[in-house]
Design a protein around this motif. Structure first.
Motif, PDB file in Angstrom:
ATOM      1  N   GLN A 343       0.856  -1.188   0.000  1.00 20.46           N
ATOM      2  CA  GLN A 343       0.000   0.000   0.000  1.00 20.46           C
ATOM      3  C   GLN A 343       0.888   1.234   0.000  1.00 20.46           C
ATOM      4  O   GLN A 343       1.559   1.534   0.986  1.00 20.46           O
ATOM      5  CB  GLN A 343      -0.904   0.029   1.236  1.00 20.46           C
ATOM      6  CG  GLN A 343      -1.871   1.199   1.243  1.00 20.46           C
ATOM      7  CD  GLN A 343      -2.606   1.333   2.565  1.00 20.46           C
ATOM      8  OE1 GLN A 343      -1.989   1.519   3.605  1.00 20.46           O
ATOM      9  NE2 GLN A 343      -3.933   1.228   2.529  1.00 20.46           N
ATOM     10  N   GLY A 344       0.909   1.935  -1.109  1.00 18.33           N
ATOM     11  CA  GLY A 344       1.748   3.117  -1.228  1.00 18.33           C
ATOM     12  C   GLY A 344       3.018   2.817  -1.995  1.00 18.33           C
ATOM     13  O   GLY A 344       3.838   2.010  -1.551  1.00 18.33           O
ATOM     14  N   GLU A 368      -2.630   2.454  -4.466  1.00 16.01           N
ATOM     15  CA  GLU A 368      -2.274   3.862  -4.398  1.00 16.01           C
ATOM     16  C   GLU A 368      -3.526   4.687  -4.151  1.00 16.01           C
ATOM     17  O   GLU A 368      -4.648   4.159  -4.153  1.00 16.01           O
ATOM     18  CB  GLU A 368      -1.596   4.293  -5.702  1.00 16.01           C
ATOM     19  CG  GLU A 368      -0.097   4.004  -5.753  1.00 16.01           C
ATOM     20  CD  GLU A 368       0.707   5.129  -5.163  1.00 16.01           C
ATOM     21  OE1 GLU A 368       0.559   5.385  -3.948  1.00 16.01           O
ATOM     22  OE2 GLU A 368       1.483   5.765  -5.893  1.00 16.01           O
ATOM     23  N   SER A 372      -5.882   0.910  -7.616  1.00 14.11           N
ATOM     24  CA  SER A 372      -5.167  -0.296  -7.200  1.00 14.11           C
ATOM     25  C   SER A 372      -5.051  -1.245  -8.375  1.00 14.11           C
ATOM     26  O   SER A 372      -5.920  -1.292  -9.248  1.00 14.11           O
ATOM     27  CB  SER A 372      -5.907  -0.989  -6.045  1.00 14.11           C
ATOM     28  OG  SER A 372      -5.973  -0.157  -4.908  1.00 14.11           O
ATOM     29  N   LYS A 388       5.129   4.145 -13.904  1.00 15.60           N
ATOM     30  CA  LYS A 388       4.726   5.257 -13.052  1.00 15.60           C
ATOM     31  C   LYS A 388       5.536   6.512 -13.347  1.00 15.60           C
ATOM     32  O   LYS A 388       5.026   7.626 -13.312  1.00 15.60           O
ATOM     33  CB  LYS A 388       4.861   4.881 -11.580  1.00 15.60           C
ATOM     34  CG  LYS A 388       4.334   5.970 -10.645  1.00 15.60           C
ATOM     35  CD  LYS A 388       4.470   5.608  -9.189  1.00 15.60           C
ATOM     36  CE  LYS A 388       3.917   6.750  -8.327  1.00 15.60           C
ATOM     37  NZ  LYS A 388       4.075   6.489  -6.871  1.00 15.60           N
ATOM     38  N   THR A 393       1.249   7.697 -12.576  1.00 12.21           N
ATOM     39  CA  THR A 393       0.249   6.899 -11.860  1.00 12.21           C
ATOM     40  C   THR A 393       0.455   5.433 -12.186  1.00 12.21           C
ATOM     41  O   THR A 393       1.101   5.090 -13.185  1.00 12.21           O
ATOM     42  CB  THR A 393      -1.177   7.321 -12.260  1.00 12.21           C
ATOM     43  OG1 THR A 393      -2.135   6.503 -11.582  1.00 12.21           O
ATOM     44  CG2 THR A 393      -1.381   7.182 -13.762  1.00 12.21           C
ATOM     45  N   ALA A 421       2.039   3.960   3.405  1.00 13.18           N
ATOM     46  CA  ALA A 421       1.465   5.234   2.981  1.00 13.18           C
ATOM     47  C   ALA A 421       1.254   6.164   4.179  1.00 13.18           C
ATOM     48  O   ALA A 421       2.168   6.858   4.594  1.00 13.18           O
ATOM     49  CB  ALA A 421       0.155   4.991   2.235  1.00 13.18           C
TER      50      ALA A 421
END
Length: 717
Positions: A343-344, A368, A372, A388, A393, A421
């Motif tokens: 996550q992140g 993100e 996801s 990214k 993104t 995150a």
């Protein structure tokens, strides 16, 4: 009131009812003096935190601190070395522990910014110094619209315990500026719109707010401009904030040393260092040690950028390799076959993903803020990073499918979940949906106390934030030392170590060759003398005793003795010689060529042979270099005919060349994480905490800080 009868389970009163705590007193070993102590209770103002859905961040840290206090207080009292009574010792321990909880200094500054479009805006910044038991204080500076006093106080407190946990001699601090530092956007209707926002009626709509005139309302109800900051504006904000910190004594090599955090990086740290060095610190030779995380050419250190992610990897590795912990959560030790969800995908998340992937784990999902992605077959870190970088993104990444709803990705089944995150992502309302076996808290404070209890009850191993994300502050400590020493790690010893290693190998070769040659020649000479003596003795005896048996006896004796001598001495000596030489000699030439140089092209009867050995004549014994025989043999398997090439592996060649600064940093970080993990495990075992590693880590930190205060004393008290 004295606790004369221990309860079997520690309880705290919440809303008039008794709720069992995650930490029970049965998990704490009884001591002979147990009955003399009143058990430390969680303060009433914090009792709601245990069940709260979204408590204040600082209250969470305070709550975890008091859990560690409950575990360690009795031991600290008993082990206190003084002539005071037991009651006096208890009061002293409580007093010192009480010093650790609050923030010592909190600063809020407000200053104006003239924007590039000639408009004006007030900028608000914070810096909190939680503990001065060790100086300087250490903690990052973040740029986020969510920054407030409570957040920086919580993060500063967490830094105090984090530094103590991994034996970094700093106090805890944290700072931040309440701005959104994003600079990428496009104009629409005179308003800058970030790619992660959508337009509606010509007005930018933030994902966390709704449009209102030309302003967006954030989740706290405050207006927030959607006009993004230019690099020039960010530099002016950073330099002004650095000046405010310097004027108020909140920055300096021996006072308070900031570092990068969310929304900041090497660029901002370079601005801060330059501002301090050219103003307040212009007479200080150590001025650039006022901040860490700088670019290499500004006094930074190799390995700092990836330090936190590398620390996350080693933090997981130290526990995933422990069979006892893996047995408790129902899995096998090692990285093989392990899956993880991240996550992140910021700096910490990206480097964590890289290191876990290299270790053999498979990333099956990334979450993100804007979407996801999920692929049960695995996501390649390099491909995702490139995508990214190009698109800004992870949405639309061709190597995985979009996952909806995006926030539910962390509830997919996997072995390891890595929240990297923001804080408070695991709460009482969603913790029971988590299906992973290990949670590695790469972010600060991702788990609330209520969620912590639920996850422990589900037999999930939580590797706490104050340990696992301490890689950044550990390497920052190395950078700070480098700046104070004014020399790079390894610069003074690199060439010497490299030449020493080669020299030792050369001496090993010469000595081995000399010894082996001596053994071979001696064996041959002795064998010849033995055989000759035995033949003559047999001949004489046989002639005197039975003349008719002289010839048969002589032949048989000679054959038998020669066979025994050669089998017993000569052949093993030659075999050992070959093995030793093939292991030690040369990297460029093959073992065969080296043997030819040593034995086939040199006459041992030559009087200059020994001299050539001792003087290491390059024509006879070329200066050896290191090689990986194992790697060469692996390359050779399967081929038919020809010599076996002996080539040095790249890693082996680097090892023999000496340690670079990056090698030293990585080694120091690896050792720090390993030693701290062992200490946490010992504490968890000592107090029967089971898998509650967080309480064990806090207990370790509290004990170290307590000892510092006790030995140094409290000034002007």
């Amino acid at each position: 009131m004295l606790n004369l009868a221990r309860r079997s389970a520690l309880q705290v009163t919440v809303n008039g009812s008794a709720a069992p705590r995650a930490l029970s007193t049965t998990a704490v070993k009884r001591r002979p003096s147990d009955d003399y102590f009143e058990k430390h209770e969680i303060p009433e103002r914090l009792q709601h935190v245990e069940t709260a859905e979204s408590p204040k961040f600082f209250s969470m840290v305070e709550y975890f601190f008091h859990r560690g206090w409950q575990v360690i207080e009795d031991q600290l009292t008993e082990e206190l070395k003084s002539k005071e009574t037991l009651e006096q010792k208890r009061l002293k321990v409580k007093g010192i522990l009480g010093i650790m909880e609050p923030c010592h200094n909190v600063m809020e500054v407000n200053f104006p910014l003239k924007r590039d479009d000639k408009s004006w805006e007030m900028i608000r910044g914070y810096r909190a110094q939680h503990s001065l038991h060790r100086t300087p204080c250490k903690g990052g500076i973040r740029y986020s619209s969510a920054v407030d006093a409570d957040e920086v106080k919580a993060l500063a407190a967490l830094m105090t315990f984090k530094c103590a946990c991994v034996d970094v001699p700093f106090g805890g601090a944290k700072g931040g500026i309440a701005i959104d530092p994003r600079v990428r956007g496009r104009a629409k209707g005179g308003i800058a719109i970030d790619p992660r926002e959508r337009a509606k009626g010509g007005i930018a709509i933030d994902r966390r707010g709704r449009a209102k005139g030309e302003m967006a309302i954030d989740k706290k109800g405050s207006p927030r401009s959607l006009q993004l900051y230019s690099e020039h504006e960010l530099e002016r904000i950073t330099r002004r904030f650095a000046m405010e910190l310097a004027k108020k004594g909140f920055i300096g090599p021996g006072i308070d040393v900031p570092a990068p955090d969310m929304g900041t990086g090497e660029r901002e740290m370079s601005w801060i260092a330059d501002t301090f060095a050219t103003t307040i610190g212009h007479n200080d030779i150590n001025a650039h040690a006022c901040v860490t995380g700088k670019p290499i050419n500004q006094g930074g250190i190799h390995g700092r950028t990836s330090a936190t992610g590398r620390g996350v990897f080693h933090g997981i590795d130290n526990f995933i390799m422990e069979a006892s912990y893996m047995a408790q959560i129902g899995t096998t030790p090692g990285w093989g076959g392990k899956t993880f969800i991240l996550q992140g995908l910021g700096n910490v998340g990206l480097h964590s993903m890289r290191y876990l992937h290299r270790a053999g784990a498979t990333c099956i999902g990334v979450q993100e803020f804007d979407g996801s992605i999920y692929n049960p077959q695995g996501i390649d870190p390099k491909e995702l990073e490139n995508y990214k970088t190009e698109n800004g993104t992870i949405v639309g990444f061709p190597g995985a499918k979009a996952y909806e709803p995006k926030d539910d990705l962390m509830f997919e089944e996997c072995d390891i979940f890595i929240p990297a995150a923001v804080e408070k992502v695991l709460t009482a309302s969603n913790a029971d949906r988590v299906k992973c076996k290990i949670i590695a808290e790469a972010a600060n404070g991702p788990t609330t106390p209520a969620a912590d209890k639920i996850l422990l009850d589900k037999n999930i191993l939580i590797i706490p934030d104050l340990y696992i994300n301490a890689g950044g502050v550990t390497v920052s400590y190395f950078e700070w030392l480098k700046n104070l020493n004014h020399v790079s790690y390894g610069r003074l010893t690199f060439k010497y170590e490299r030449e020493s290693n080669y020299h030792l190998l050369g001496e090993t070769l010469v000595i081995s060759t000399l010894v082996i040659s001596t053994l071979v020649i001696s064996t041959l000479v002795i064998s010849t003398l033995v055989i000759s003596t035995l033949v003559i003795s047999t001949l004489v005896i046989s002639t005197l005793v039975i003349p008719t048996l002289v010839i048969p006896t002589l032949v048989i004796s000679t054959l038998v003795i020669s066979t025994l001598v050669i089998t017993t001495h000569v052949i093993p000596t030659l075999v050992v010689s070959t093995l030793v030489i093939s292991t030690l000699v040369r990297p460029v030439d093959s073992v065969q060529k080296s043997l030819e140089k040593c034995f086939m092209f040199v006459d041992p009867n030559d009087p200059d042979f020994l001299k050539a050995i001792l003087e290491r004549d390059p024509d006879v014994f070329p200066y050896p270099r290191l090689e990986s025989v194992q790697e060469s043999l692996e390359r050779r398997f399967g081929r038919v005919g020809g010599r076996i090439p002996i080539l040095p592996s790249e890693a082996f060649q680097q090892r023999i060349s000496g340690a670079s600064e990056k090698d030293i940093v990585h080694s120091g970080l690896d050792y720090t994480m390993e030693r701290s993990a062992r200490a946490i495990s010992r504490t968890a075992t000592k107090y029967n905490l089971g898998m509650d590693l967080r309480t064990a880590a806090y207990a370790n930190s509290i004990e170290k800080i307590f000892n510092t205060y006790f030995v140094a004393g409290v000034t002007f008290s």
